[in-house]
Design a protein around this motif. Structure first.
Motif, PDB file in Angstrom:
ATOM      1  N   LEU A 142       0.821  -1.215   0.000  1.00 55.70           N
ATOM      2  CA  LEU A 142       0.000   0.000   0.000  1.00 55.70           C
ATOM      3  C   LEU A 142       0.856   1.267   0.000  1.00 55.70           C
ATOM      4  CD1 LEU A 142      -3.093   0.003   0.282  1.00 55.70           C
ATOM      5  CD2 LEU A 142      -2.799   0.485   2.707  1.00 55.70           C
ATOM      6  N   TYR A 143       2.050   1.147   0.549  1.00 62.78           N
ATOM      7  CA  TYR A 143       2.938   2.319   0.661  1.00 62.78           C
ATOM      8  C   TYR A 143       4.127   2.230  -0.286  1.00 62.78           C
ATOM      9  CZ  TYR A 143       0.213   1.994   4.895  1.00 62.78           C
ATOM     10  OH  TYR A 143      -0.837   1.843   5.775  1.00 62.78           O
ATOM     11  N   GLY A 144       4.052   1.272  -1.237  1.00 54.51           N
ATOM     12  CA  GLY A 144       5.134   1.162  -2.224  1.00 54.51           C
ATOM     13  C   GLY A 144       6.328   0.345  -1.753  1.00 54.51           C
ATOM     14  N   PHE A 145       6.094  -0.546  -0.765  1.00 54.68           N
ATOM     15  CA  PHE A 145       7.196  -1.375  -0.250  1.00 54.68           C
ATOM     16  C   PHE A 145       6.929  -2.864  -0.489  1.00 54.68           C
ATOM     17  CE2 PHE A 145       7.581   2.303   2.744  1.00 54.68           C
ATOM     18  CZ  PHE A 145       8.921   2.590   2.537  1.00 54.68           C
ATOM     19  N   GLU A 146       8.018  -3.644  -0.538  1.00 57.80           N
ATOM     20  CA  GLU A 146       7.873  -5.095  -0.401  1.00 57.80           C
ATOM     21  C   GLU A 146       8.761  -5.546   0.766  1.00 57.80           C
ATOM     22  OE1 GLU A 146       9.242  -6.782  -4.084  1.00 57.80           O
ATOM     23  OE2 GLU A 146      11.355  -6.466  -3.582  1.00 57.80           O
ATOM     24  N   ILE A 147       8.424  -6.739   1.307  1.00 60.27           N
ATOM     25  CA  ILE A 147       9.204  -7.221   2.457  1.00 60.27           C
ATOM     26  C   ILE A 147      10.528  -7.777   1.963  1.00 60.27           C
ATOM     27  CG2 ILE A 147       9.280  -8.892   4.355  1.00 60.27           C
ATOM     28  CD1 ILE A 147       6.201  -8.784   4.380  1.00 60.27           C
ATOM     29  N   GLU A 148      11.623  -7.274   2.529  1.00 62.25           N
ATOM     30  CA  GLU A 148      12.952  -7.777   2.174  1.00 62.25           C
ATOM     31  C   GLU A 148      13.356  -8.846   3.187  1.00 62.25           C
ATOM     32  OE1 GLU A 148      14.805  -7.146  -0.352  1.00 62.25           O
ATOM     33  OE2 GLU A 148      16.727  -7.980   0.293  1.00 62.25           O
ATOM     34  N   ASP A 149      12.998  -8.604   4.451  1.00 64.32           N
ATOM     35  CA  ASP A 149      13.208  -9.549   5.545  1.00 64.32           C
ATOM     36  C   ASP A 149      12.317  -9.023   6.667  1.00 64.32           C
ATOM     37  OD1 ASP A 149      14.417 -11.164   7.701  1.00 64.32           O
ATOM     38  OD2 ASP A 149      15.978 -11.537   6.215  1.00 64.32           O
ATOM     39  N   THR A 150      12.183  -9.790   7.764  1.00 63.86           N
ATOM     40  CA  THR A 150      11.324  -9.297   8.839  1.00 63.86           C
ATOM     41  C   THR A 150      11.850  -7.941   9.339  1.00 63.86           C
ATOM     42  OG1 THR A 150      11.413 -11.599   9.478  1.00 63.86           O
ATOM     43  CG2 THR A 150      10.061 -10.163  10.850  1.00 63.86           C
ATOM     44  N   PHE A 151      10.966  -6.954   9.330  1.00 67.11           N
ATOM     45  CA  PHE A 151      11.272  -5.582   9.766  1.00 67.11           C
ATOM     46  C   PHE A 151      12.148  -4.773   8.799  1.00 67.11           C
ATOM     47  CE2 PHE A 151      10.762  -8.189  13.667  1.00 67.11           C
ATOM     48  CZ  PHE A 151       9.481  -7.762  13.963  1.00 67.11           C
ATOM     49  N   PHE A 152      12.380  -5.321   7.596  1.00 63.75           N
ATOM     50  CA  PHE A 152      13.085  -4.573   6.546  1.00 63.75           C
ATOM     51  C   PHE A 152      12.176  -4.483   5.319  1.00 63.75           C
ATOM     52  CE2 PHE A 152      16.513  -6.294   9.109  1.00 63.75           C
ATOM     53  CZ  PHE A 152      17.397  -5.245   9.187  1.00 63.75           C
ATOM     54  N   TYR A 153      11.997  -3.276   4.801  1.00 63.93           N
ATOM     55  CA  TYR A 153      11.111  -3.072   3.656  1.00 63.93           C
ATOM     56  C   TYR A 153      11.869  -2.382   2.533  1.00 63.93           C
ATOM     57  CZ  TYR A 153       7.766  -4.348   7.156  1.00 63.93           C
ATOM     58  OH  TYR A 153       7.110  -5.049   8.137  1.00 63.93           O
ATOM     59  N   ARG A 154      11.679  -2.940   1.309  1.00 62.34           N
ATOM     60  CA  ARG A 154      12.366  -2.367   0.155  1.00 62.34           C
ATOM     61  C   ARG A 154      11.402  -1.500  -0.644  1.00 62.34           C
ATOM     62  NH1 ARG A 154      16.832  -3.422  -2.697  1.00 62.34           N
ATOM     63  NH2 ARG A 154      17.314  -5.193  -1.373  1.00 62.34           N
ATOM     64  N   LYS A 155      11.848  -0.334  -1.043  1.00 64.57           N
ATOM     65  CA  LYS A 155      10.998   0.529  -1.876  1.00 64.57           C
ATOM     66  C   LYS A 155      10.914  -0.067  -3.281  1.00 64.57           C
ATOM     67  CE  LYS A 155      10.784   5.049  -4.003  1.00 64.57           C
ATOM     68  NZ  LYS A 155      10.771   6.471  -3.761  1.00 64.57           N
ATOM     69  N   ILE A 156       9.672  -0.335  -3.743  1.00 67.05           N
ATOM     70  CA  ILE A 156       9.531  -0.868  -5.095  1.00 67.05           C
ATOM     71  C   ILE A 156       9.004   0.180  -6.068  1.00 67.05           C
ATOM     72  CG2 ILE A 156       9.434  -3.370  -4.749  1.00 67.05           C
ATOM     73  CD1 ILE A 156       6.408  -3.082  -4.398  1.00 67.05           C
ATOM     74  N   LYS A 157       8.304   1.161  -5.548  1.00 66.98           N
ATOM     75  CA  LYS A 157       7.871   2.242  -6.442  1.00 66.98           C
ATOM     76  C   LYS A 157       7.697   3.552  -5.676  1.00 66.98           C
ATOM     77  CE  LYS A 157       2.893   1.407  -6.359  1.00 66.98           C
ATOM     78  NZ  LYS A 157       2.473   0.383  -5.553  1.00 66.98           N
TER      79      LYS A 157
END
Ligand SMILES: C[S@@+](CC[C@H](N)C(=O)[O-])C[C@H]1O[C@@H](n2cnc3c(N)ncnc32)[C@H](O)[C@@H]1O
Length: 257
Positions: A242-257
């Motif tokens: 919803l905020y333009g992130f995907e999960i990279e690992d628990t508690f880490f989020y990667r910006k996808i857009k």
């Protein structure tokens, strides 16, 4: 208007801090226990007393901010940063732009610097660290810590980067020089751009749902595509897409857009 709302409006006028964006029950409880301890009856009396008593105002700031921090807080997560996240970020960029948001007394950005020192010379490290609380920032710049905040730190790092001075441990100047501290209110001030990594831990829990959601969007905009948001161990984002992130690992989020 009830007493707490009146208080919120006056605090906003006086300091720019919007208490309405912090969870109400929690904040009210913390502040009520402070004014009752000072023999005051309600939020109005509390505000009026603060207007005359600078020390009480600072106590209020102290109580509302909660500066608890430690080096390598939730050590397992820092291991993920070191072994999985950083190598990938370094593949894309050798000079990482890093922000420790709500850095409190400095343990968090200094932890980032110590970990980076395993990959690159400290002279190439530059970390922005911000907090709303000027007192916390002043303490971060001094860099003296008690045993308690060093509990989770790996022994080799403790040996390498700290010197015992009486009851305290002093952080090494080379680590200190990598961090630039600034006052910044996450709920009101503009964000920088093109960060590779934003570390924002153990502050979102104090904010209302709406405030949190706005912050996720703002963090997303502050990152470069592929950049990482690292949050605290109770602060999972429930719908990162919803905020333009995907999960990279628990508690880490990667910006996808
Ligand atoms: C519990 S500490 C977390 C410190 C560190 N990030 C950690 O995880 O150990 C929370 C910090 O958030 C800061 N803070 C609270 N509201 C803030 C705001 N609106 N903008 C920036 N910092 C804020 C407080 O001053 C405090 O230093």
């Amino acid at each position: 208007m009830n007493g707490y709302q009146w208080f919120i409006e006056n605090i906003k006028r006086k300091t720019g801090i919007d208490l309405a964006q912090y969870k109400e029950a929690q904040m009210k409880r913390r502040l009520t226990s402070l004014y009752e301890k000072r023999g005051l009856k309600n939020f109005q009396e509390f505000f009026q007393a603060m207007e005359k008593d600078e020390a009480l105002f600072h106590e209020f700031l102290d109580r509302m901010t909660i500066n608890v921090s430690e080096f390598y807080r939730n050590a397992k997560r820092w291991e993920v940063l070191e072994k999985k996240i950083l190598p990938k970020l370094f593949e894309q960029n050798r000079r990482l732009k890093i922000w420790s948001a709500a850095c409190s007394t400095g343990e968090e950005p200094y932890t980032v610097a110590m970990i980076l020192s395993k990959y690159i010379p400290l002279a190439h490290v530059s970390i922005l660290a911000t907090d709303i609380d000027e007192n916390a920032i002043a303490r971060a710049k001094i860099g003296l810590y008690t045993e308690r905040s060093l509990q989770e730190i790996p022994e080799e790092m403790k040996k390498k980067f700290f010197k015992k001075e009486g009851m305290y441990y002093k952080i090494d100047e080379k680590i200190k020089r990598t961090v630039t501290f600034k006052k910044h209110n996450l709920l009101a001030d503009p964000f920088g751009r093109q960060f590779d990594l934003i570390v924002c831990r153990n502050v979102l829990i104090y904010f209302t749902e709406e405030a949190k959601q706005q912050l996720y969007y703002k963090f997303n905009q502050a990152l470069r595509p592929g950049g990482i948001l690292f949050v605290g161990s109770t602060e999972q984002i429930f719908n990162p897409a919803l905020y333009g992130f995907e999960i990279e690992d628990t508690f880490f989020y990667r910006k996808i857009k």
